[in-house]
Design a protein around this motif. Structure first.
Motif, PDB file in Angstrom:
ATOM      1  N   VAL A 121      60.417  47.828  33.683  1.00  0.00           N
ATOM      2  CA  VAL A 121      60.623  47.330  32.054  1.00  0.00           C
ATOM      3  C   VAL A 121      62.353  46.485  32.076  1.00  0.00           C
ATOM      4  O   VAL A 121      62.005  45.468  31.485  1.00  0.00           O
ATOM      5  CB  VAL A 121      60.504  48.336  31.280  1.00  0.00           C
ATOM      6  N   ALA A 122      63.008  46.908  32.529  1.00  0.00           N
ATOM      7  CA  ALA A 122      64.347  46.456  32.808  1.00  0.00           C
ATOM      8  C   ALA A 122      64.336  45.047  33.115  1.00  0.00           C
ATOM      9  O   ALA A 122      64.578  44.105  32.778  1.00  0.00           O
ATOM     10  CB  ALA A 122      64.989  47.373  33.326  1.00  0.00           C
ATOM     11  N   ASP A 123      63.494  44.947  34.469  1.00  0.00           N
ATOM     12  CA  ASP A 123      63.381  43.487  35.162  1.00  0.00           C
ATOM     13  C   ASP A 123      62.681  42.385  34.068  1.00  0.00           C
ATOM     14  O   ASP A 123      63.250  41.357  34.002  1.00  0.00           O
ATOM     15  CB  ASP A 123      62.433  43.761  36.296  1.00  0.00           C
ATOM     16  N   ARG A 133      73.882  48.106  28.633  1.00  0.00           N
ATOM     17  CA  ARG A 133      73.698  48.214  27.150  1.00  0.00           C
ATOM     18  C   ARG A 133      72.595  49.178  26.870  1.00  0.00           C
ATOM     19  O   ARG A 133      72.938  49.857  25.695  1.00  0.00           O
ATOM     20  CB  ARG A 133      73.149  46.646  26.681  1.00  0.00           C
ATOM     21  N   HIS A 134      71.656  49.306  27.626  1.00  0.00           N
ATOM     22  CA  HIS A 134      70.632  50.468  27.234  1.00  0.00           C
ATOM     23  C   HIS A 134      71.131  51.744  27.272  1.00  0.00           C
ATOM     24  O   HIS A 134      71.066  52.631  26.287  1.00  0.00           O
ATOM     25  CB  HIS A 134      69.399  50.462  28.290  1.00  0.00           C
ATOM     26  N   ILE A 135      72.154  52.078  28.312  1.00  0.00           N
ATOM     27  CA  ILE A 135      72.809  53.339  28.552  1.00  0.00           C
ATOM     28  C   ILE A 135      73.675  53.545  27.571  1.00  0.00           C
ATOM     29  O   ILE A 135      73.765  54.683  26.593  1.00  0.00           O
ATOM     30  CB  ILE A 135      73.515  53.407  29.882  1.00  0.00           C
ATOM     31  N   GLN A 136      74.434  52.547  27.119  1.00  0.00           N
ATOM     32  CA  GLN A 136      75.607  52.609  25.813  1.00  0.00           C
ATOM     33  C   GLN A 136      74.923  52.908  24.474  1.00  0.00           C
ATOM     34  O   GLN A 136      75.170  53.717  23.766  1.00  0.00           O
ATOM     35  CB  GLN A 136      76.141  51.581  25.707  1.00  0.00           C
ATOM     36  N   GLU A 137      73.589  52.218  24.221  1.00  0.00           N
ATOM     37  CA  GLU A 137      72.928  52.707  23.058  1.00  0.00           C
ATOM     38  C   GLU A 137      72.420  53.864  23.019  1.00  0.00           C
ATOM     39  O   GLU A 137      72.167  54.382  21.898  1.00  0.00           O
ATOM     40  CB  GLU A 137      71.744  51.269  22.829  1.00  0.00           C
ATOM     41  N   HIS A 138      71.816  54.381  24.222  1.00  0.00           N
ATOM     42  CA  HIS A 138      71.268  55.538  24.143  1.00  0.00           C
ATOM     43  C   HIS A 138      72.329  56.722  24.097  1.00  0.00           C
ATOM     44  O   HIS A 138      72.083  57.515  23.130  1.00  0.00           O
ATOM     45  CB  HIS A 138      70.676  55.773  25.671  1.00  0.00           C
ATOM     46  N   ARG A 139      73.606  56.422  24.385  1.00  0.00           N
ATOM     47  CA  ARG A 139      74.577  57.642  24.383  1.00  0.00           C
ATOM     48  C   ARG A 139      74.820  57.456  22.727  1.00  0.00           C
ATOM     49  O   ARG A 139      75.091  58.458  22.028  1.00  0.00           O
ATOM     50  CB  ARG A 139      75.858  57.191  25.055  1.00  0.00           C
ATOM     51  N   ARG A 140      75.088  56.109  22.099  1.00  0.00           N
ATOM     52  CA  ARG A 140      75.370  56.089  20.707  1.00  0.00           C
ATOM     53  C   ARG A 140      74.532  56.886  19.902  1.00  0.00           C
ATOM     54  O   ARG A 140      74.653  57.314  18.888  1.00  0.00           O
ATOM     55  CB  ARG A 140      75.626  54.599  20.487  1.00  0.00           C
ATOM     56  N   ALA A 170      67.061  49.150  25.306  1.00  0.00           N
ATOM     57  CA  ALA A 170      68.340  48.609  24.838  1.00  0.00           C
ATOM     58  C   ALA A 170      68.181  48.390  23.365  1.00  0.00           C
ATOM     59  O   ALA A 170      69.018  47.512  22.861  1.00  0.00           O
ATOM     60  CB  ALA A 170      68.763  47.498  25.601  1.00  0.00           C
ATOM     61  N   LYS A 171      67.557  48.942  22.757  1.00  0.00           N
ATOM     62  CA  LYS A 171      67.529  48.991  21.215  1.00  0.00           C
ATOM     63  C   LYS A 171      68.655  49.562  20.323  1.00  0.00           C
ATOM     64  O   LYS A 171      68.859  50.874  20.740  1.00  0.00           O
ATOM     65  CB  LYS A 171      66.134  49.521  20.692  1.00  0.00           C
ATOM     66  N   PRO A 172      69.151  48.889  19.515  1.00  0.00           N
ATOM     67  CA  PRO A 172      70.271  49.414  18.896  1.00  0.00           C
ATOM     68  C   PRO A 172      69.662  50.532  17.823  1.00  0.00           C
ATOM     69  O   PRO A 172      68.455  50.190  17.512  1.00  0.00           O
ATOM     70  CB  PRO A 172      70.969  48.280  18.024  1.00  0.00           C
ATOM     71  N   TRP A 173      70.301  51.442  17.467  1.00  0.00           N
ATOM     72  CA  TRP A 173      69.830  52.629  16.573  1.00  0.00           C
ATOM     73  C   TRP A 173      69.277  52.185  15.104  1.00  0.00           C
ATOM     74  O   TRP A 173      68.504  52.806  14.678  1.00  0.00           O
ATOM     75  CB  TRP A 173      70.894  53.836  16.512  1.00  0.00           C
ATOM     76  N   ASP A 217      71.910  43.774  35.193  1.00  0.00           N
ATOM     77  CA  ASP A 217      72.791  44.942  35.034  1.00  0.00           C
ATOM     78  C   ASP A 217      73.629  45.009  33.557  1.00  0.00           C
ATOM     79  O   ASP A 217      73.859  46.009  33.285  1.00  0.00           O
ATOM     80  CB  ASP A 217      73.973  44.610  36.081  1.00  0.00           C
ATOM     81  N   HIS A 218      73.805  43.827  33.022  1.00  0.00           N
ATOM     82  CA  HIS A 218      74.310  44.070  31.935  1.00  0.00           C
ATOM     83  C   HIS A 218      73.467  44.706  30.659  1.00  0.00           C
ATOM     84  O   HIS A 218      73.798  45.502  29.946  1.00  0.00           O
ATOM     85  CB  HIS A 218      74.745  42.764  31.161  1.00  0.00           C
ATOM     86  N   LEU A 219      72.108  44.421  30.918  1.00  0.00           N
ATOM     87  CA  LEU A 219      71.114  44.875  30.043  1.00  0.00           C
ATOM     88  C   LEU A 219      71.070  46.457  30.344  1.00  0.00           C
ATOM     89  O   LEU A 219      70.875  47.201  29.142  1.00  0.00           O
ATOM     90  CB  LEU A 219      69.741  44.212  30.268  1.00  0.00           C
ATOM     91  N   VAL A 220      70.902  46.897  31.289  1.00  0.00           N
ATOM     92  CA  VAL A 220      70.762  48.357  31.711  1.00  0.00           C
ATOM     93  C   VAL A 220      71.877  48.895  31.324  1.00  0.00           C
ATOM     94  O   VAL A 220      71.742  49.950  30.489  1.00  0.00           O
ATOM     95  CB  VAL A 220      70.553  48.472  33.351  1.00  0.00           C
TER      96      VAL A 220
END
Length: 953
Positions: free
Chosen positions: A157-159, A175-182, A34-37, A170-173
């Motif tokens: 790793v998410a745990d 965010r991870h998907i969102q950051e990956h798409r961005r 969930a790392k911002p680019w 679930d929020h972190l996952v």
């Protein structure tokens, strides 16, 4: 409980032995999840191998990291539980941080949180009041599974990331998907923009790249030309100093080969290596080297310097290397060295008026034995010598009180406790040098001034003078040696600087053997005799070492002059096997010389013709290992030379000057009598079975000459396929050997101006070279029924042409003539171009080209056989030293590895040329091992403008 500003989100505690692969992967996964680019990492995780720098305090660094961490992630396992470091980290955390901030990741074993859990370190067992949060990674057994793309690992790793960041999983996952798409969207946009920019940039840069390439190519051409010029200059400088400074010549040869590889530089280096016995230079002394000595077992070389130190060197065939620390203890220069016969003890004599014994059984840890030997005057110890059984040590030198008994002899049966042996007064002055006879019963002594005499030491309690003395202007004032049998004495350093041999067979009537030698420049202050007593090394006033053949005292001759020292040579010594010589002196170096000729052509065997009065003539090899040897006036012997040469048979032909020629396949022998008058004198033999040769046909009918007499063969040559025979006299004819029993003459003949002395086919069989008197004719024989002689474009040579030959590619023709040896480029047969100057200008009596066209052997008029490297035809170079005892050059074997020469006694010597071939293949590595590379100062002098290169790296 301590509190401090946090720097790390979590600290990973783990076992390196078990989790050395998992821990780095877990650290990476947590930092990326969930790392911002636009950020480098989502979490900052401490792991010792990535965050600790080298320093003096390991625990203090770990403690600071723990203080700056918000969470402790423990990779739990039975292995980690036994780790004192893991236990210490957990214990610190429990003392300074809440247990609730410990996150357990189980990698092996069972997790019993409420009991004595073997997977938890001792400091954590029983610490939990309720089951803590923990993540199960026990399923991760294979290192290949530790991959960030593994969905099961990503879930774990998410745990852990959710707990550390204190965000619902679930929020972190999400965010991870969102950051990956961005990130992917931004990447696609950036790629599109980059493509447009790239197209524009490519269009603009094509010209720039072309211009850059042109500039680089021009720079490379300039640099290559500069390197080539510098390399040629280095080769010229090596040629100038090859005989006086072989070390620098070898260094220049290596540098030239590296700067501009090719046949010219490589053959120059081979010439330097093969033409000198130089094998290396030892350095390490501050001032001049006054003494050198080899141990009797040949494993050690000791060198002693004016500064009062001894260096030990381990010796092998490749040279010598330093071992151990310098031996120190003397306060003045060391004048002499000697090893005991068992090589375990070294004695040093010094100008500080002492001699010392050293235990060198372990050269790397040599130690002093007992106390120094004393009792000497201001001149110190002149020399040191062990008796042949090692029980006695002689240390002559100036004595403290004139007329008193000198401490000349010592009993060293116990080297740690030497005992002086009473010795009579010397009636003529201080004894400077001595030598023991092999039986240990006689001591030869040389006295300061002009006296030499013998002592009977058979009874140590009653030592007495037992011999002669030599006085007068020709008496020795320098060194003295005894031959191994004790029957001959060698003295040097007399008033005329000559060296003299003396017969000691009757000590009461000593007489000189032969005449003094070396009077022109020999200094005679340093002498060394080879173990076999055949070679004597002396020094001269020109800083050279001279090698003399003294096996016949009545005919002593100078064998070789070794040049390379830049100052006076103080001392010389032979190795116990006689293959190596060490010389040292005022230039503070010790030079090593190979006096065994091991890298020179070696005689394989000598073939003696049958009959005491028979002498060998010409020879011919076949590829099958058969040698045909002309013997006497009417015989050709056949020898199998594949292993141990043995005579298989012989054939006889009436007449004189019978010469043989073998076909390439070894099945056909041609013999001819050049003096025949009633027929051609040419016979063919089947030698398919070398033990049973049989005549195939009678003398060939070569026709009649202009006076009506039958023509007779003078020389013959087989074509490469063996199916055509060329026969030469004033007329050259070609014969078909398709049916060997019925040779058939082919086509027209062409005539030569004089007798044909040598013939050679080109490798493709389409050309024939004819040496006819002083001329060379090149004929087109592509149609053997109509051979056609081209015009003579070679001109007249000086004297008769003895040998002609073609290179394997057919583009070069060589000729050995009475006047000189010449090579031509015949790429255009109609306009041959001579390569440079003639190879030799001295009269040549015979010669031969090797089939591989790398070597030509010529026989000088002085009786020496000399080899020349012709791999660079424009600049042939002499290789190796003249072959001793070779009175005539005959022929090379088909594989070019063997050369046949005749001896003055009429026999044939076969020489093994493999040592030179090995040197050709390994020239750079051999030179680097002997001499090393030019240093930076030398490089700046010899290669100005070229960046320094260590050419031996």
């Amino acid at each position: 409980m301590k509190t401090t500003a946090t720097r790390y989100d979590a600290f990973i505690s783990y076992s390196h032995a078990l989790d050395g692969v998992l821990a780095p992967a877990l650290q990476t996964g947590l930092q990326r999840f969930a790392k911002p680019w636009y950020r480098a990492r989502a979490l900052r995780i401490f792991r010792d191998n990535t965050d600790l720098a080298a320093g003096p305090g390991l625990w203090s660094a770990i403690e600071r990291a723990l203080e700056q961490s918000s969470w402790l992630i423990l990779l739990a396992s039975p292995v980690a539980a036994r780790s004192p470091w893991v236990d210490r980290e957990v214990a610190w955390w429990r003392e300074n941080r809440p247990d609730s901030r410990i996150l357990v990741v189980l990698t092996e074993g069972e997790f019993a949180w409420d009991g004595e859990d073997a997977a938890l370190p001792p400091s954590l067992r029983g610490a939990f009041e309720e089951e803590p949060r923990w993540v199960d990674l026990r399923w991760l057994h294979d290192a290949d599974q530790v991959d960030q793309s593994n969905p099961r690992l990503r879930e774990c790793v998410a745990d852990i990331a959710a707990a550390v960041r204190e965000i619902p999983k679930d929020h972190l996952v999400g965010r991870h998907i969102q950051e990956h798409r961005r990130t992917m969207r931004l990447a696609r946009t950036a790629v599109g923009a980059l493509v447009l920019l790239l197209v524009a940039a490519l269009a603009a840069s094509v010209v720039a790249f072309q211009q850059r390439d042109h500039a680089i190519q021009a720079q490379q051409r300039t640099l290559a030309a500069q390197r080539s010029v510098v390399a040629r200059t280095m080769l010229a400088q090596a040629d100038q100093i090859r005989d006086t400074d072989p070390r620098t010549a070898e260094q220049l040869g290596v540098a030239a080969t590296r700067l501009s590889p090719g046949a010219a530089s490589e053959s120059s280096l081979v010439e330097t290596l093969s033409g000198s016995p130089y094998r290396g230079t030892l350095t390490g002394h501050t001032y001049q080297v006054d003494a050198v000595a080899y141990s009797p077992d040949g494993r050690l070389l000791a060198t002693a310097g004016w500064e009062g130190t001894v260096l030990l060197w381990a010796v092998d065939s490749g040279g010598a290397r330093r071992v151990g620390d310098p031996l120190t203890g003397h306060t003045n220069s060391i004048t002499s060295l000697a090893f005991s016969p068992d090589s375990r003890t070294l004695v040093t004599g010094s100008a500080d008026q002492t001699a010392r014994l050293w235990n060198v059984s372990d050269p790397a840890h040599a130690t002093a034995l007992g106390s120094p030997l004393t009792g000497y005057g201001a001149g110190g110890v002149a020399s040191v010598t062990f008796s042949h059984d090692g029980r006695l040590l002689a240390t002559p030198g100036a004595i403290q009180v004139p007329g008193s008994t000198p401490n000349l002899l010592w009993d060293v049966a116990d080297p740690a406790h030497p005992r002086p042996v009473p010795f009579p007064d010397s009636p003529y002055g201080n004894i400077d040098r001595v030598a023991f006879t092999p039986d240990g019963r006689t001591l030869a002594s040389q006295v300061s001034g002009n006296v030499f005499y013998l002592w009977d030491i058979g009874d140590l309690a009653h030592i007495r003078q037992a011999g002669f003395r030599i006085t007068g202007p020709d008496s020795p004032t320098g060194a003295v040696l005894l031959t191994p049998d004790g029957r001959t004495m060698i003295t040097g350093g007399s008033s005329d600087r000559s060296t003299q041999l003396w017969d000691l067979s009757d000590p009461q009537h000593v007489r000189p053997l032969g005449s003094p030698f070396g009077t022109e420049s020999a200094a005679g202050s340093a002498l060394a005799l080879s173990p076999d007593g055949r070679t004597l090394a002396t020094t001269d006033t020109d800083n050279n070492v001279l090698l003399w053949d003294v096996h016949d005292p009545a005919a002593v001759r100078l064998r070789e002059r070794l040049a390379g020292h830049t100052a006076w040579v103080q001392t010389v010594a032979f190795s116990p096997d006689g293959k190596q010589l060490a010389s040292a002196g005022e230039d503070a170096t010790t030079m090593l010389w190979d006096v065994s000729d091991e890298d020179q052509p070696a005689p394989l065997t000598t073939i003696a013709p049958a009959g005491p009065d028979e002498r060998a003539g010409s020879t011919s090899f076949s590829a099958t290992g058969l040698l045909a040897l002309a013997v006497g006036s009417n015989t050709v012997e056949l020898w199998d030379v594949r292993d141990r040469p043995r005579r298989t048979a012989s054939v006889t032909q009436q007449g004189v000057s019978v010469s043989p020629a073998l076909s390439p396949d070894g099945r056909t022998l041609v013999t001819f009598d050049s003096s025949a008058v009633d027929d051609s004198g040419l016979l063919l033999w089947d030698v398919s079975d070398p033990a049973r040769p049989r005549q195939l046909t009678g003398p060939l009918d070569l026709g009649r000459n202009e006076t009506g007499w039958s023509r007779h063969a003078a020389t013959v040559a087989f074509s490469p396929d063996g199916r055509t025979l060329a026969v030469g006299d004033p007329v050259v004819s070609l014969w078909s050997l398709e049916d060997r029993a019925r040779p058939r003459r082919l086509g027209a003949l062409f005539t030569t101006s004089t007798l044909a002395t040598t013939l050679a086919f080109s490798p493709d069989g389409k050309s024939l070279a004819v040496g006819s008197g002083p001329s060379i004719i090149l004929a087109d024989v592509s149609d053997p029924t109509a051979p056609r002689a081209r015009a003579d474009p070679f001109g007249s040579n000086t004297g008769y042409v003895w040998e002609v030959g073609f290179s394997p590619d057919g583009h070069t023709l060589g000729a050995v003539s009475q006047g000189f040896t010449v090579l031509w480029d015949i790429s255009d047969p109609g306009e041959p171009v001579r390569f440079g100057a003639p190879i030799t200008s001295a009269p040549v009596t015979r010669g031969a080209f090797s089939p591989d066209w790398r070597t030509v052997a010529v026989q000088d008029s002085d009786g020496s056989a000399v080899l020349w490297d012709i791999t660079e035809p424009a600049q042939p170079r002499r290789i190796g030293r003249p072959l001793p005892g070779a009175s005539g050059v005959l022929s090379f074997s088909p594989d070019s590895r063997t050369l046949a020469t005749t001896t003055s006694g009429g026999a044939v010597t076969l020489w093994d040329l493999d040592p030179l071939e090995s040197l050709r293949h390994n020239a750079v590595s051999v030179a680097c091992g002997r001499s090393g590379a030019l240093n930076e100062d030398q490089w700046a002098f010899y290669a100005p403008g070229v960046p320094y290169e260590n050419t031996c790296t």
